[in-house]
Structure formats: structure tokens, C-alpha cells
Design a protein around this motif. Structure first.
Motif, PDB file in Angstrom:
ATOM      1  N   LYS A  45      -3.965   0.952  -9.551  1.00  0.00           N
ATOM      2  CA  LYS A  45      -2.840   0.967  -8.621  1.00  0.00           C
ATOM      3  C   LYS A  45      -1.677   1.766  -9.198  1.00  0.00           C
ATOM      4  O   LYS A  45      -0.984   2.483  -8.488  1.00  0.00           O
ATOM      5  CB  LYS A  45      -2.388  -0.460  -8.325  1.00  0.00           C
ATOM      6  N   ARG A  92       0.719   4.241   8.524  1.00  0.00           N
ATOM      7  CA  ARG A  92      -0.402   3.325   8.286  1.00  0.00           C
ATOM      8  C   ARG A  92      -0.471   2.275   9.376  1.00  0.00           C
ATOM      9  O   ARG A  92       0.561   1.751   9.819  1.00  0.00           O
ATOM     10  CB  ARG A  92      -0.259   2.645   6.912  1.00  0.00           C
ATOM     11  N   GLY A 148       0.801  -1.221   0.000  1.00  0.00           N
ATOM     12  CA  GLY A 148       0.000   0.000   0.000  1.00  0.00           C
ATOM     13  C   GLY A 148       0.827   1.260   0.000  1.00  0.00           C
ATOM     14  O   GLY A 148       0.415   2.286  -0.533  1.00  0.00           O
TER      15      GLY A 148
END
Length: 1416
Positions: free
Chosen positions: A709, A82, A52
Motif C-alpha cells: 500500500k 471511483r 483507496g
């Protein structure tokens, strides 16, 4: 999803980029992915990834609290923090805060603390999502750690060596600043024990033995300064320093540069408060016993056997306590290995290799079962024994002789352990993996990347020779330049042969062969398939390489070719050839008939045997299953691996475990269900066909997801060579993350299918050749230059039918014996002249010239004429159009000297129009026109260059040089550059002009320089004049020392030095008496006040004798008579009635101006040394200089007495006004006048009348004191008569001048052309002359008036020249009478004398008006 895998290497130079959960799950940040590894005491296994982040992972930490041990947090250079769920591999929350390090508090399960390179510390609260920021220090943070005992205490380490303990519960308040390290803090760790009593028995700090044990906790720090320090958090000071030991490796010396590569990580294991683990210089791990004394406080890890330690520096350490009571320590290193250690035995439990680049190639050995070779982009080869049971990650790394990415591998088909490799820089070599010897390197290098290696039978010329002299198997390499080389493995030092020569000779090919991109030998060695850049596949028969067939089915570059294995049960399958290209479709070709029954001439195949459709991007690799018939696996840029049943054209299984595109694949030689793949995500993965969820490649949604992405993860910006805080480089496994890896296959150089390349990336490393990169490169390209042959070029862009017809026409002309040559002369075929004979070319060039002329491109016409041999015509055209250039001028001598000379002159004119004068002059020199070049430079005022040229090329006495200097000097003088102009005059020999021009600035330094210059050059008169001017200015500024210095070099100016000496003495007297307030800049010691009783005459005589050598006995030019005569000859003009002296010194306004007139008897009382000494101030004012109480002077000479009386009168005049102004406060403000202008008498009288100085203006109650001087000296009737005469004459002069002017204007037309109307009356009144009574000519009225005016002026001059200056008598009378009204100090006789003088000489109207009140 996958069985075993080799992950990407952990990121370098990060203080906390890995961590272990309480359950034994290891998280490692590698590139922008976090790999999760299940760790135990015996083995490890990659179980997943957290994907990610868009940039490098810079920090990672697990929550160590029960119930939340699966929650972890990471920070990244993409500016985010994150939170992850490691069980579900899912993102929980993201905070946008640019942080470089992060730690989850061991005390508070909700507190996460992070820091960045700016010095900002942020507290993240997991349960609420809130954040709080602090800014304890404006420094770059390198690491931080939360206390395991107090939730609010956080230790922060900085780049400059500072450690700060902060309290986050008090808004980041600084508790302690720990100073001791002098370089970057790499790591911090807290003691697991919440007290400081454990070490107090042996601390270096003696205070600890005497005081009570404080409450606190120890903190350990590791720094680049090679020390580990233990700190007391209670006292805020260091208590122990541990210096790293140099551990020598066997057989090697200590590297002197190890300090620069040092990363010192420290870790305090749980349950071991007296033991501390730290990294060392070269990858060693050290266990410190903090209770031990002496030098040997440490124990080395991994001493039980060789090769346990890391080979390079260690970046991260983390420990975990397993349920079986074993405590493990896990380390990550620059050597790209993750190691697990048993803290009880200090031995290595297992090693997990990691990869630092793209996996470009993988292949299993055909001889050694399960031996897998990997070619990786980190410049290393890995050989993995995949069948080992004890160590399932038994790998060896090979790096010797490899300086770039390993892009191709091939095992020898029969010789075990012989592995060939090709690299990105074109190198080909062979390794023996079972020895430690360096590889053999071929002496023949490719110019570009090696894409494919293959072993096959030798072909000529290597196949010639005796049976024992030729190799049984040769190595073939194919590289990016499209060449296939054949290498002799027994003599790699020999030259490799290009097989294209054999192909041409055998098949009698004259045309150019298409560049080769891949080759594959059939397992039996009978035929070889070669793929080309144009999509064609050629199959050749060995050993002569006769072309059997050409497969023309692909339309894009061939990336991979594979023959079916020859041990299948169906013989017809042995001749199946699989091919993959950039068009995403796999073709299967059945070549059984061609191989078994070779045709006499090559066969062209246009239809495949089977077509495998499903991939959505280019095919990069493939492998046949050795366990099945007609089963194939392919990998693609779509990021998946696909297993096919070829005969059925059926997709069996699809693997999607990689992130990004795949580059290589191979089938396990021992397990039919296992396949190995590698790609751009830096990983090698083992997976089972039977366990895959998908059967076909992604069609729509997967591709859409991949594109999204890619959009969400743009190309990362290139990082500078620095890491967190800009101090150290944050690297991903030693490679720049954004640089990416050079693609393996040919399509990545071709630039085709860019959209396919973009589609499958999910990391900050974009695939080579992506659209964004190409657009950026296109912007950098320069604009395409204009074509020299635009007509023929444009005709090559016509419709396809016309172009094909051109070929027919050209062939007709070339092979038609001149029958159709006339067709070439038509305009439609003019462009074919480039392919025909010379005459046709000339016609084409003529047409091109016409086109350029119409377009105004004359430079192109010039070059076309030049190419065709018309050099003179080209130069003529360029001259006419102003298109001459240096290149044309360089070829002009080919046409002869005359043409060249003419061209140079024309080019010079062109350059002058372009204002390139220096270049033009240089070209004139080339044809020996020196004087013309000098004139050119001079005409454009480039004097400096012209002079340099003349001095370098002509004799020193050249007249033109003097002219240049003179012209340049005049220009410089006009522009105000006097110093430069003077240098020019000096160079030209005009020293007089040089001195004059320097003196023009008229400041002291310029005048002094000019005087010295004139003196040195022999200009004596000018030197004296300039020296006197300079001395005058210095004296005006009261800088007496420098004034004397200016005059001292010139002996003839002695009298002026005497003059200055007297002036300095008098100025000193005024300063002593406080008459003057102007400060003196510099003075001589002899000018000091001295004794009070010494008279001014004595002081002057003493100074002249001692300082200047002038005395009564002096003779010659130092004698009194000679000096007096010399001073009189240069005396300033005598003041006249028209220019009366300003007689009053004005102390109220601070103006210090003095007029000296003294008669000094230097020789006693015999010889009077008589002269008037003047000292001028810049304002031009003149006033009396005397002490307030002057000494009475006695004189024997009448002239001396007259001068003394004049001086005494001016002194009394000053005292008179001082007496009047002493009570100025009692008088009206209007009477505060303090000076008199150039007509003091009239002006003061006006002031007396109109300025309010009347009887009413004096306060009756205030009476002035008695006069302290003899005022009768002021009332000189002789001077009053003279002054009255002067006033009368002046009045007559003014009236006569007005009459002359009026008459001249009335008779203007009758004036002769040579006569000039007088401008002002003073012009006439100042002229002098004598009048002759016996004039014989007729005299007109204007002439008579002028004569009368001159006569009156002469009479005035004769009267005034007999008198010494004296104050205005009428003015003094008025002032005395005013004083008599307010003070009895003025006697009756004095009043009466003043009234008599007023009646007799006060004839002026203003005086009459002012004297009425006194005379009535």
C-alpha cells in the motif's frame, strides 16, 4: 469493528465533499478517505471507511435510485473517479480522469457527471463503464449539478462567476449562459419542483406577470460575491437576488474580513420548493422563504438555544427524508464539526466532532470518570465526556494559548479538571477544563517538541521550604532536546528547574548524562523511571533522585515507560515497569527487590522479567489495564494495538482498525473490555477486546500488504495554496496533507528503524523520517569539506583494536610522569598529539603539513601555520604558492607594516593574474599607493574607474587626469564611440578635438552637433566649416529649412545663406515645371511659386531684402561687394578639361542634380552681383536648372552676357536631347541613353556610332517636329576651338605621362632613394608650375618630359579659365546632323555650319568615324 470513533475532519473548500443516501448513510471525504456515518435523528455512528484514493477526496455523491442507493462515486486530486459499494466497503470501478467535482444524476441511475479545473466535463455511464468528454467553456470549474427533472441538463459553475447550462445529450451544447455573479460559484442546486410557476406571483421580473409560464426549472446559485441568485432555466436569466445578511454574534462586532473567508453553499430541500437553505458569513445557517417579500425573508437556524450553530464557515449541506417523515439537514464546517439539523424545527439534533491532525496523546482523568482528553495535531485539545447518555459525543475544544500541535497530556492525579499539555513548539501549560479561562503557560520553554508530561512529588530545589510553601505535586516535562524540567504548578511564571543537576549532585556523576526521552513516576511517588536515548532506563529514588538501578536491555531509544497500577491484588505486581523502544520488543522489568531494599550502589539489570514479542515496528505507546492484573496494551508503528497477558507472555487480542501507525492508547476506566486508540489517520477509535478477530500482531502478510500500500501510495506532491482550479486551498482540516504531523516520540527524531516507519502507512502523509524523505534531504546536503587534519583523522579510522590501544597509550602518557613521552614522538602515535601537550601538537601539525604539501593542498598548510602562530611563514608560503586570500590579508597587519605592505603587493600581483583588477587597485589604496592603482587601472583600460578614483582622491588640476581623458578618448574613438570620446575631449579641455571626433560620423545630426559645439567653445573657423558641411548635406536632401537653421547662428556665413536661398528658389522652379520628380523635405513659405510674371531676378532680390536684410543700400559686411568677394574666396574649384561637368539632367532615372550659374543684377542694371551658385547632389552629377520656357535675359555687361549665353546653351542642350528622345519608342532600345558621364563628348559620340542611333534605326514614316529653340547657340566656334585644344592637350598629357612611366620603370635602379615612381599619369598631369628657360643644371629626359607635361597643363588651364562652361560643340553637331536625317526641323544652314565645325575640330578617331556618313 469499533464502537465509537471520532473521524478525520471533512476536507475544506470543496463544493460537494459529502452526501447522504436515501437510507440515511452519510459519506464524508476527509483527507484521502471517505468515512461512512450512519445518521438518524437522535444519533450517529461511524460504520466504516472507503480507502483507496491516493490524494485528497474532492467530490462525493450517492446514487439516489432504489436498488442502487448503496452505490456511490468519488473524485480525487489523484486524478481518478471511483465507484464504491458502501455496504461491502469495496471498490467497484476506477476511471482515470482528473476531476475535482462529481454528481450522480437524480434522474438517470447510470449517469455520473464530473468536471475539472480545465473546464472539461465528463459523463460516466455506470452500467457500461463508458465515458464522454465535453468542453463547453475554457474556464475553471468550481461546481456542477445534474437536473432532478431532465437527465441531460447539467448546470456548471465556474471560478469567474459564470454559470452554464449544457445538454449532455447534444455533445455538451450550451443551452444558456447565466451572467450575474462576479466571483467564484461555490454551489448550485436545482428546485425540487419541475416548473417555474410557483414564484411568478412575486418575481422582480415584471415580464413574468404578462406572459405564459414557461416550462423549465429554477436553479439557485451561491457565490463568493455574498449573493444567492435564483435563475430561470427556461428563459436563461436571473429572476431573484438574495443578499446575505450580517448576523451579529452576541457581544461581538462584524469582522470586516469575513468576505475573504466566505464559502456560500446553497441547498434546496426535497419537498420544499419555496424554501432554500444557505450558509452565511460565520457558520450560521439561513432558511430563505422565496415567497415572502420585504427585508426579512430569512430565518436563522438554531435560535432556540445557545451554541447550536457552527463557529466557522460551512462547506457542504445535504438532506435526507427518513422513514419517520423527519427531514434532516447535515452540514460540515471549518470548525471541524458535523451537525445534523431538523428542518421542521431548525434545531440541531446532534454534533459529531472531527479531528484535523494526528492524535498524539490520549488520557483518561484519574478523578473525573470517563473524562477523556485528546492532544491533536490541529492545535487543539478535546475533552470528551464518554459516559454521557444524552449526547454520546459530548466534547469541548480548547485552543486558547496553543499555537502548534498538542503532543503530550497529563491529568492532575488529585485535582479534578486540571489538565497539563505540551506542544510541538516546546510550550508547557495547564488548563482548567471546567472554566473558560485561558491556560497558564510556563515561562520555561523547551527548545524542541515536548514528548512526555508526568505529575510527581517535588524534588529539590522545589521540595525545600515550609510544608505550606511547597507544592504537593509538581509537573515534569521531557522534550526532544533530552532535558527534563520540573515546573511548579502554583507558579508557572517562575523558572523551571532541570533535574539533571540534582542527579549529578546526588550521584556524584562527572560524565555527560545521556539525553532523556521519557519518564514515568511510580503511582506511589517513591521512584521515577527515566528512559534515555541510548536505550538505558535509570530508576531513581525520590526525593533526592538517588540512582537505584540502571536497566540496560534495550539498544535503541526509549519511547514509552509505564508502571503497573498499585491497586492490584498481588503486591509484587506493583513494581512492574513496562518499557517500549524502537526495536519493537516490549520488556517487563520486576524492580520489587531494588525498590524494597535499595542497594548502596546502583545495580545494573541486563535481563528482563518478561519479554513480549510480536510487534514488527517501534513501540509508541502502552497502558496497563486498571481492571486486570498484569494486562498490558501496546500500540506500534505496525498499525495495530496488541493486548498482552504479561505473566504468561501471551498475546490476547490484536486490533487493526486504523489506517497507518498508532501513537497513543489508554484503557477505559469503567469498562474492562474497552480500549481507546489514536494515530496518524486523524481518528480516535473505541474498540472492544473481546470482539477482535485477531489475537497477534501481523507477522508476514499484513506487513507485506502495508508495504505494498505504501508503494502504491507514494508521497503526495505539495499542493499550492489553491484548491480546485487553483482558486482556493483544498485543505484537509486546515493542515497541508503532504506536510504530515511531526512525530510524537523520540525515535522519530533519531532516524532509526526507518524501514519500520515506512511499513505502516496508507495515506498521502508519510511518517516522519521515512527513507524517501531522508534520501531527498541527503541530496540537498553540501559536499563535506576537506579535513584540515587528514592524517590524524585517517588514523582514527583504523581497526577497533588499534583504537583501543590508542586509549591505553594516551593514558600511559598522561599519567606517567614523562617516562613514556618519547612514545608520542613516533609516527604511530603522532595523531595523539591532539590529546596531549603542545609540543606533541606541534609535531602533529608538522606531520599534517607534510601531508598537505605532498597532496598539493597549500591552503591547508597556510592555515595550519597560521594556527600555530607562524604568521609570517604562513604569508610567505601563501605568496609563493599564489594562495593569498582576503582572510590572510586581513591578519597580515599583525606581522608588522612591512610584512603587510609586501603581502598586499604580492596579493595585487596574484589578483592581476586572476584578472581581478578592481580588487587589486582597491588593495593598493589600502597601502596609500594611489598612483600605482591608477596606472594599474589605466594599463588594463579601466579608464572609467581610474578617472573616478583620480577625481575622488586628487586635485582637479592633476595632469594625470588629462592623460586619462585623452587615452580614454583615443580608445573610444578607435572603437567608434564618438560621442563618448567627445565628452572625454571636452573634459580634457580639447574642444577642437571634441568637435572633430563628433563630425567623424558625417551624418547631419553629428555635423550639426559638432558645429554647435565648436561655436560654443570659440572654434569659429571649425564651426563655419562644419556648419557648411551640414548645410550641404541638408540641401542635398532638399531640407531647406534645416539647412538655413544650421547656418543662421553664425553671422559670417550670410553669403552662404544667400546662396542656399537662390538654390531653394531655383529648386522650386524646377518642381513647378515638373523637370524634377524628387520631393522636397522642407521649404520656406517664400520659396513658393508666386506670380507667373515675376522674374527670377525679382524673386531673388525680394527674398534677399526681406528675409536676409541684403539690399542695394546695405553696407559693410552686408554690402554687395563684400558679399561677392567673400563668396569668391570660398568658391568651389573651377571645372577643368580633366573634370568636365555632367551636363544632362536625367528625369528618366529620377536623379535630381543641378548646377546653377547665374548672373543676377541685384541692384537693377548698375552693379552686377556676379557669382556662380552651385548645388551639389550626393551623386556628383551636374545638370542645367531652368524653366521649360525661360525668360530672355537682357544684360549690359560683356561678362554677364557670356555667363547668360553659357546658361542658355545648357538649356538648349537639354531641349536638344528632349527633342531627340521625344520619339525614342520609334528608335532602337539601345539609344535610350539618358545621361552623360565625366567625358560626355566622347561617350555620346561612341553611342552615336556604336549604339545603333543610325539612319537605319529611325522609322521612315515618322518625322519629328520643328525645333522650338535656337540651336545655333550650341554651335559656338570659339568654344569648339577651346574644346579641341583641351582634347589635344589631354592627349599630349597622356602620352607624356606614359613615356615618363615607361622610362622610370626602365631606369628603376638609378632612381634616388627619395624619388618615388609615379602611380598614374594623372598624378603628374595635375601638378602645375612655371618653366624657367635659364636652368643652369643638367636636365635628363624624364625631367624634360615632366617639364613639358607641366607646361602643357599650364597652357590648358590658361585657355580653359577664360571660358565659361559650354556643351560639347562636336557632340551637338553630331546630334543635329542625326536629327536632320529624320526631321526637316534642322535648317540647311545649320546643317552646313555643323558639318564645317566637324571638319575643322572633329579630329578624334571616334568622331571621324561617326561623321563620315555626314561629310562624304
Amino acid at each position: 469493528m469499533h464502537e465509537r470513533s471520532l473521524p478525520a475532519s471533512p476536507n475544506w473548500y470543496c463544493s460537494r465533499c459529502s452526501d447522504v443516501s436515501s437510507g440515511g448513510l452519510l459519506g464524508v471525504g476527509a483527507k484521502n478517505i471517505i468515512y461512512l456515518i450512519e445518521a438518524s435523528a437522535s444519533s450517529c455512528r461511524v460504520v466504516g471507511e472507503l480507502v483507496g484514493h491516493k490524494d485528497l477526496v474532492s467530490g462525493f455523491s450517492f446514487c439516489q435510485h432504489a436498488g442502487q442507493s448503496h452505490i456511490c462515486v468519488s473524485s480525487s486530486n489523484d486524478g481518478s473517479v471511483r465507484f464504491w459499494d458502501s455496504d461491502n466497503k469495496a471498490l467497484i470501478r476506477e476511471n482515470a480522469a482528473h476531476q475535482v467535482t462529481v454528481h450522480w444524476s437524480p434522474v438517470d441511475k447510470n449517469l455520473v457527471v464530473s468536471g475539472d479545473e480545465k473546464g472539461i466535463v465528463v459523463c460516466h455511464w455506470y452500467h457500461t463503464g463508458d465515458t464522454t468528454s465535453f468542453f463547453p467553456e475554457p474556464r475553471t470549474i468550481f461546481c456542477l449539478t445534474c437536473s432532478p427533472h431532465t437527465w441531460s441538463t447539467v448546470a456548471v459553475g465556474y471560478k469567474d462567476g459564470m454559470i452554464v447550462l449544457i445538454d449532455v445529450s447534444k455533445k455538451g451544447e450550451v443551452m444558456h449562459r447565466l451572467r450575474g455573479h462576479d466571483d467564484e460559484i461555490h454551489s448550485l442546486t436545482w428546485s425540487p419542483l419541475a416548473s417555474e410557476d410557483i414564484l411568478y406571483g412575486r418575481l422582480e421580473d415584471s415580464e413574468g406577470k404578462q406572459c405564459a409560464v414557461p416550462k423549465g426549472c429554477y436553479l439557485a446559485s451561491g457565490s463568493k460575491d455574498q449573493t444567492v441568485r435564483i435563475w430561470s432555466s427556461a428563459k436563461g436569466k436571473g429572476v431573484m437576488t438574495l443578499k446575505l445578511p450580517y448576523v451579529k454574534k452576541r457581544g461581538s462586532a462584524v469582522d470586516p474580513g469575513v468576505k475573504e473567508r466566505l464559502w456560500l453553499h446553497v441547498h434546496w430541500p426535497k419537498g420544499r420548493p419555496t424554501q432554500l437553505v444557505s450558509s452565511c458569513f460565520s457558520g450560521e445557517l439561513v432558511m430563505w422563504d422565496l415567497t415572502r417579500t420585504g427585508k426579512q425573508r430569512w430565518t436563522l437556524f438554531g435560535t432556540s438555544s445557545e451554541g447550536q450553530n457552527h463557529s466557522r464557515i460551512i462547506f457542504n449541506l445535504s438532506s435526507v427524508h427518513l422513514q419517520d417523515d423527519r427531514e434532516l439537514l447535515i452540514s460540515t464546517s471549518m470548525d471541524r464539526e458535523i451537525k445534523c439539523w431538523d428542518l421542521a424545527s431548525l434545531d440541531c439534533c446532534w454534533t459529531l466532532p472531527t479531528l484535523g491532525g494526528f492524535v498524539y496523546a490520549l488520557t483518561f482523568s484519574p478523578v473525573g470518570a470517563g473524562c477523556l482528553a485528546l492532544g491533536v495535531g490541529d492545535n487543539m485539545i478535546r475533552v470528551w465526556n464518554t459516559l454521557t447518555t444524552q449526547n454520546q459525543y459530548d466534547t469541548r475544544s480548547f485552543w486558547q494559548g496553543i499555537k502548534s500541535k498538542v503532543t503530550a497530556l497529563a491529568w492532575h492525579p488529585k485535582k479534578e479538571g486540571s489538565l497539563s499539555f505540551g506542544t510541538d513548539d516546546g510550550k508547557v501549560g495547564i488548563y482548567d477544563v471546567f472554566s473558560n479561562k485561558p491556560p497558564q503557560i510556563s515561562s520555561s520553554y523547551h527548545r524542541k517538541t515536548v514528548y512526555t508530561l508526568a505529575w510527581g512529588p517535588p524534588v529539590p530545589p522545589m521540595s525545600f521550604g515550609a510544608a505550606g510553601g511547597k507544592p504537593s505535586c509538581c509537573l515534569y516535562s521531557c522534550a526532544g532536546e533530552g532535558v527534563i524540567l520540573q515546573h511548579d504548578p502554583t507558579k508557572l511564571s517562575g523558572e523551571a528547574s532541570d533535574i539533571d543537576k540534582l542527579i549529578r549532585d546526588t550521584n556524584d556523576i562527572k560524565h555527560k548524562l545521556s539525553p532523556h526521552t521519557d519518564l514515568s513516576w511510580k503511582p506511589d511517588g517513591k521512584v521515577v523511571a527515566i528512559g534515555n536515548e541510548d536505550g538505558c532506563i535509570d530508576v531513581y529514588q525520590a526525593p533526592s533522585l538517588k540512582l537505584l538501578c540502571s536497566i540496560q536491555q534495550h539498544h535503541k531509544i526509549i519511547n514509552t515507560l509505564r508502571w503497573h497500577h498499585d491497586h492490584s491484588s498481588l503486591p509484587e505486581l506493583h513494581c512492574l515497569l513496562a518499557s517500549g523502544s524502537s526495536n519493537a520488543t516490549v520488556f517487563i522489568h520486576d524492580l520489587h527487590s531494588v525498590i524494597e531494599n535499595p542497594p548502596e550502589s546502583p545495580v545494573v539489570l541486563t535481563e528482563p522479567y518478561r519479554r513480549l514479542c510480536g510487534h514488527t515496528a517501534k513501540i509508541t505507546g502502552m497502558a496497563w489495564s486498571p481492571h486486570h492484573d498484569a494486562r498490558l496494551v501496546t500500540v506500534s508503528y505496525d498499525g495495530t494495538a496488541q493486548v498482552w497477558d504479561v505473566l504468561q507472555e501471551e498475546a490476547l487480542s490484536n486490533y487493526r482498525g486504523h489506517v497507518g501507525y498508532l501513537l497513543c492508547v489508554d484503557w477505559s476506566p469503567v469498562d474492562p473490555d474497552v480500549i481507546w486508540t489514536g494515530g496518524k489517520d486523524f481518528t480516535l477509535q473505541e474498540w472492544r477486546v473481546s470482539k477482535q478477530e485477531f489475537t497477534k500482531p501481523p507477522k508476514g502478510k499484513k506487513m507485506v500488504d502495508l508495504r505494498e500500500k505504501k508503494k502504491a501510495n507514494p508521497k503526495a506532491k505539495k499542493k499550492k495554496a489553491s484548491g480546485p482550479g487553483g482558486a482556493v486551498p483544498v485543505e484537509t482540516n486546515g493542515e497541508p496533507v503532504t506536510g504530515g504531523q511531526k512525530a510524537l516520540t523520540g525515535q522519530e527524531l533519531s532516524g532509526e528503524d526507518e524501514e519500520d516507519e515506512v511499513s505502516s502507512t496508507n495515506s498521502p502523509v508519510p511518517p516522519p523520517g521515512n527513507r524517501a524523505e531522508n534520501n531527498y534531504l541527503n541530496l540537498l546536503k553540501k559536499k563535506k569539506p576537506r579535513s584540515m587534519l587528514p592524517v590524524s583523522t585517517s588514523m582514527d579510522h583504523r581497526p577497533k583494536e588499534d583504537l583501543l590501544q590508542d586509549c591505553i597509550n594516551l593514558a600511559s602518557v598522561k599519567y606517567s610522569n614523562g617516562e613514556t613521552e618519547s612514545a608520542m614522538e613516533t609516527f604511530e602515535h603522532i595523531h595523539l598529539g591532539l590529546f596531549s601537550d603542545r609540543q606533541a601538537l606541534y609535531r602533529m601539525l608538522e606531520a599534517e603539513e607534510e601531508g598537505h604539501v605532498e597532496a598539493g593542498h597549500y591552503d591547508s598548510v597556510v592555515y595550519l601555520r597560521l594556527w600555530s602562530g607562524d604568521l609570517e611563514g604562513a604569508l610567505q608560503l601563501a605568496t609563493e604558492k599564489g594562495e593569498l586570500s582576503d582572510h590572510l590579508l586581513s591578519v597580515a597587519p599583525m606581522a608588522g607594516f612591512e610584512v603587510w605592505s609586501r603581502t598586499v603587493e604580492a596579493f595585487v600581483k596574484q589578483l592581476c593574474l586572476q584578472e581581478q583588477y578592481l580588487k587589486a587597485a582597491s588593495h593598493l589604496l589600502s597601502i596609500n599607493k594611489l598612483y600605482e592603482a591608477v596606472d594599474l587601472l589605466r594599463s588594463h583600460k579601466l579608464y572609467r574607474e581610474a578617472i573616478a578614483l583620480v577625481k575622488a582622491r586628487l586635485p582637479a588640476d592633476e595632469p594625470v587626469l588629462t592623460e586619462l581623458y585623452t587615452c580614454w578618448a583615443a580608445t573610444l574613438e578607435k572603437d567608434g564611440h564618438f560621442s563618448a570620446a567627445a565628452k572625454c575631449y571636452l573634459a580634457a579641455g580639447a574642444s577642437f578635438d571634441a568637435a572633430k571626433v563628433i563630425a567623424r560620423k558625417n551624418d547631419v545630426s553629428s555635423l550639426r552637433t559638432a558645429a554647435n559645439l565648436a561655436r560654443i567653445s570659440g572654434e569659429v573657423a571649425l564651426a563655419q566649416s562644419l556648419a557648411l558641411r551640414c548645410a550641404k548635406d541638408l540641401a542635398a536632401a532638399l531640407d531647406w529649412v534645416k539647412a538655413q537653421e544650421v547656418l543662421s547662428p553664425q553671422e559670417s556665413l550670410l553669403v552662404h545663406r544667400l546662396h542656399l536661398g537662390v538654390a531653394e528658389l531655383l529648386a522650386a522652379m524646377l518642381a513647378d515645371s515638373q523637370v524634377s520628380s524628387q520631393p522636397c523635405v522642407s521649404s520656406h513659405p517664400w520659396a513658393s511659386r508666386g506670380e507667373r510674371h515675376v522674374s527670377i531676378q525679382d524673386r531673388v532680390r525680394d527674398v534677399w531684402e526681406r528675409q536676409f536684410g541684403v539690399s542695394q543700400k546695405s553696407a559693410g559686411h552686408r554690402g554687395a561687394g563684400a558679399l561677392l568677394q567673400e563668396l569668391k574666396s570660398v568658391e568651389s574649384p573651377t571645372p577643368t578639361a580633366n573634370i568636365p561637368l555632367r551636363q544632362v539632367q536625367r528625369p528618366f532615372f529620377g536623379v535630381y542634380t543641378v548646377c546653377f550659374q547665374i548672373y543676377v543684377a541685384v541692384t537693377g542694371a548698375i552693379v552686377p552681383f556676379i557669382h556662380t551658385l552651385f548645388f551639389f547632389h550626393s551623386s556628383g552629377d551636374v545638370s542645367v536648372c531652368s524653366r521649360k520656357h525661360p525668360k530672355t535675359l537682357h544684360h549690359t555687361e560683356t561678362e554677364a552676357k557670356a555667363a547668360a549665353d553659357s546658361l542658355q546653351a545648357f538649356v538648349h542642350y537639354q531641349h536638344l536631347y528632349e527633342h531627340w528622345w521625344s520619339n525614342a519608342i520609334q528608335i532602337q532600345n539601345g539609344c535610350s541613353r539618358s545621361a552623360v558621364d565625366s567625358s560626355p563628348g566622347d561617350e555620346v559620340k561612341d553611342k552615336v556610332v556604336n549604339g545603333g542611333v543610325s539612319e537605319e534605326g529611325v522609322c521612315p514614316a515618322t518625322r519629328l517636329d520643328k525645333l522650338d529653340f535656337d540651336a545655333s547657340l550650341l554651335l559656338s566656334e570659339q568654344h569648339a576651338a577651346c574644346q579641341a585644344t583641351q582634347r589635344s592637350v589631354i592627349e599630349i598629357q597622356e602620352r607624356l605621362a606614359a613615356m615618363v612611366l615607361q622610362h622610370s620603370r626602365a631606369q628603376g635602379p638609378q632612381l634616388d632613394s627619395g624619388e618615388k615612381e609615379p602611380d598614374t599619369p594623372t598624378q603628374i598631369s595635375n601638378s602645375q608650375g612655371s618653366v624657367h628657360s635659364d636652368l643652369k643644371i643638367k636636365i635628363s629626359l624624364p625631367v624634360l618630359l615632366v617639364i613639358m607635361l607641366l607646361y602643357a597643363n599650364e597652357q590648358l588651364h590658361s585657355v580653359s579659365s577664360q571660358m565659361y562652361p559650354h556643351p560639347d560643340v562636336v557632340e551637338c553637331c553630331l546630334v543635329l546632323l542625326h536629327l536632320s536625317k529624320a526631321s526637316p526641323s534642322v535648317s540647311e544652314s545649320l546643317q552646313q555650319e555643323a558639318k564645317d565645325l566637324l571638319r575643322k575640330y572633329g579630329t578624334n578617331p571616334s568622331v571621324l568615324k561617326a561623321s563620315q556618313r555626314f561629310l562624304t
